[in-house]
Write an enzyme that holds these catalytic residues in place. Structure first.
Site, PDB file in Angstrom:
ATOM      1  N   LYS A 112       0.780  -1.151   0.022  1.00 13.62           N
ATOM      2  CA  LYS A 112       0.112  -0.137  -0.194  1.00 13.62           C
ATOM      3  C   LYS A 112       1.110   1.223   0.038  1.00 13.62           C
ATOM      4  CE  LYS A 112      -4.291  -2.003   1.624  1.00 13.62           C
ATOM      5  NZ  LYS A 112      -3.881  -3.578   1.879  1.00 13.62           N
TER       6      LYS A 112
HETATM    7  C1  LIG Z   1      -4.372  -4.564   1.183  1.00 16.73           C
HETATM    8  C2  LIG Z   1      -3.919  -5.842   1.372  1.00 16.73           C
HETATM    9  C3  LIG Z   1      -4.402  -6.841   0.390  1.00 16.73           C
HETATM   10  C4  LIG Z   1      -5.534  -6.770  -0.538  1.00 16.73           C
HETATM   11  O1  LIG Z   1      -5.507  -5.802  -1.465  1.00 16.73           O
HETATM   12  P1  LIG Z   1      -6.689  -5.210  -2.187  1.00 16.73           P
HETATM   13  O2  LIG Z   1      -6.119  -4.271  -2.864  1.00 16.73           O
HETATM   14  O3  LIG Z   1      -7.577  -4.713  -1.265  1.00 16.73           O
HETATM   15  O4  LIG Z   1      -7.198  -6.345  -2.987  1.00 16.73           O
HETATM   16  C5  LIG Z   1      -3.630  -8.057   0.272  1.00 16.73           C
HETATM   17  N1  LIG Z   1      -2.456  -8.416   1.044  1.00 16.73           N
HETATM   18  C6  LIG Z   1      -1.877  -7.391   1.840  1.00 16.73           C
HETATM   19  C7  LIG Z   1      -0.671  -7.597   2.803  1.00 16.73           C
HETATM   20  C8  LIG Z   1      -2.471  -6.028   2.123  1.00 16.73           C
HETATM   21  O5  LIG Z   1      -2.269  -5.209   2.930  1.00 16.73           O
END
Ligand SMILES: *Cc1c(COP(=O)(O)O)cnc(C)c1O
Length: 466
Positions: A112
């Protein structure tokens, strides 16, 4: 570039407004009216570029009306220089023609950071220009919150309130949010689950009267278009590193809100040869059930070893449904209204269209742990539980061994020590050096009931100029 709502009624907006808006006024999500398309020749010419330059090429068409080229380049250089690996998103091989793309080399050790480090800079740039202030309100099941806080901690024009489900995020995740000091940073632990937090955020956007008209809300969850946009880049990066665009690639994506994998779908539409996208879910498998049986139905939330994927509904899936319905906003609106009352299906030919590129799998906790252990025993390489789900789903869904299979490595294993312990490995994953003292840092957060009024009062009292 104009942006339109997936429900067809809200006005079209430019990039600046979309950045600041969150949900559209009709309840839909904003998507670009049309996508840039790159020829193979053009993509080929990007081979070997540093990450920030590639990012510029891929993203500039989306922002060009709002941000001058030089300012955008500078922003991207700053954004990706905070990552602790020179390649920004390095690839690690785990088997013949099988790879993990490490997206956890940013400040909070999850993918993220790619979007939120940029989002903070975009927001401050645009708000400075407009002499405006926003309150960011976001819900997190763990990783979004810390990445958003890190992304916005230096923003002059932003107060950030992050809601997380009380006692339902890992200690590392909580500490990454609550130990960041700054008078514009506010952590709220809600006595409920992630979907309660997300619902509060959604409802607050619908009625912002609690802010008294003095500021406005902005979104940092993955309904914000800018986040999706930033995630398109690494699909290009991975492909270019492994012989693309002259061969196609397969990606497996640990999926929660469908943001990360939707970015892959966009990369494909923008011209990158991608032959398969695997939706990898945990036991919260609404997307897997839809992809395997064309039935979209909410089940109870389950708590798993991969908490960042513990969700009942995937908000960004609406963006795919919009395309599958020939971009007919009214059809999407009806479908989703029906979906909130019970199970729904889409016309068979539309579903088959999605199945051409998407495969899916649901991986339970036991299989997640088995994968962590197997990969460690084979390669001495430690996966976090989310990435392990991606790797396992990739193996179960593989269509063509000649096509490189790249699993998105969404988090660093040290964020999820419980899952590592559960997998039977006796080692304790170490936090990277810059975070080694995380457990000694002072925490700051407020626990509130699962009650929207209480949360609103808190925000109204605590934003900077309140
Ligand atoms: C947010 C997240 C996901 C999921 O991603 P999306 O874009 O919501 O599908 C998967 N793994 C981790 C470690 C995350 O932080």
């Amino acid at each position: 570039m104009r942006y339109i709502s997936t429900r067809g009624e809200a006005p079209a907006l430019g990039f600046e407004e979309v950045l600041l808006t969150g949900l559209a006024t009709d309840g839909g999500l904003y998507v670009p009216e049309s996508l840039p398309h790159f020829s193979l020749e053009e993509i080929r010419s990007w081979r070997g570029l540093p990450y920030a330059e590639l990012a510029y090429n891929v993203m500039y068409p989306f922002v060009e009306d709002a941000i001058p080229a030089d300012a955008f380049r500078k922003m991207l250089d700053e954004t990706y220089s905070v990552f602790t690996h020179k390649a920004v998103a390095p690839l690690v091989q785990i088997d013949s023609n099988e790879w993990v793309m490490e997206l956890f080399r940013g400040p909070t050790l999850a993918f993220k950071d790619f979007a939120l480090q940029l989002l903070g800079r975009l927001l401050d740039y645009v708000l400075e220009k407009r002499n405006q202030h926003v309150v960011i309100m976001g819900a997190t099941s763990g990783d979004t919150g810390s990445a958003a806080i890190e992304g916005c901690r230096r923003c002059k024009h932003v107060d950030i309130f992050i809601l997380h489900p009380y006692q339902r995020v890992s200690e590392v995740q909580r500490r990454q949010m609550t130990t960041v000091q700054g008078d514009n940073i506010h952590n709220i632990a809600v006595k409920g689950n992630f979907d309660d937090c997300q619902r509060m955020v959604k409802e607050s956007f619908g009625d912002q009267s609690f802010l008294g008209g003095k500021t406005q809300l902005a979104a940092v969850n993955s309904i914000n278009w800018a986040r999706i946009m930033a995630q398109i880049v690494y699909y290009f990066q991975a492909s270019l590193s492994l012989g693309g665009p002259d061969r196609s690639m397969a990606f497996s994506v640990p999926t929660g809100n469908f943001g990360d994998i939707f970015a892959g779908y966009l990369a494909k539409k923008m011209g990158l040869p991608i032959s398969q996208l695997v939706i990898a879910t945990n036991r919260n498998d609404i997307l897997h059930r839809f992809m395997s049986g064309n039935k979209y139905e909410q089940h109870q939330l389950e708590h798993t070893l991969s908490p960042s994927m513990d969700i009942m509904v995937s908000s960004n899936f609406e963006r795919l449904l919009f395309d599958l319905h020939g971009r007919d906003g009214a059809a999407v609106k009806t479908l989703l209204e029906n979906a909130s009352k019970g199970p729904v299906s889409i016309e068979d030919y539309r579903w088959k269209h999605a199945r051409k590129v998407f495969d899916s799998d649901a991986v339970d906790d036991k299989s997640t742990c088995d994968t962590i252990r197997d990969i460690f025993e084979q390669n001495e390489y430690l996966l976090d539980p989310h990435t392990a789900i991606g790797v396992q789903a990739a193996r179960n869904c593989r269509r063509d061994l000649a096509v490189p299979m790249i699993t998105l490595g969404t988090a660093h294993p040290a964020k999820f020590p419980d899952a590592i312990a559960e997998s039977g490995l006796s080692l304790k994953p170490q936090l990277p050096a810059h975070m080694a003292d995380l457990f000694e840092r002072e925490e700051r957060y407020t626990v509130l009931d699962n009650n929207l009024g209480e949360v609103h009062d808190f925000i109204a009292k605590h934003w900077k100029n309140a």
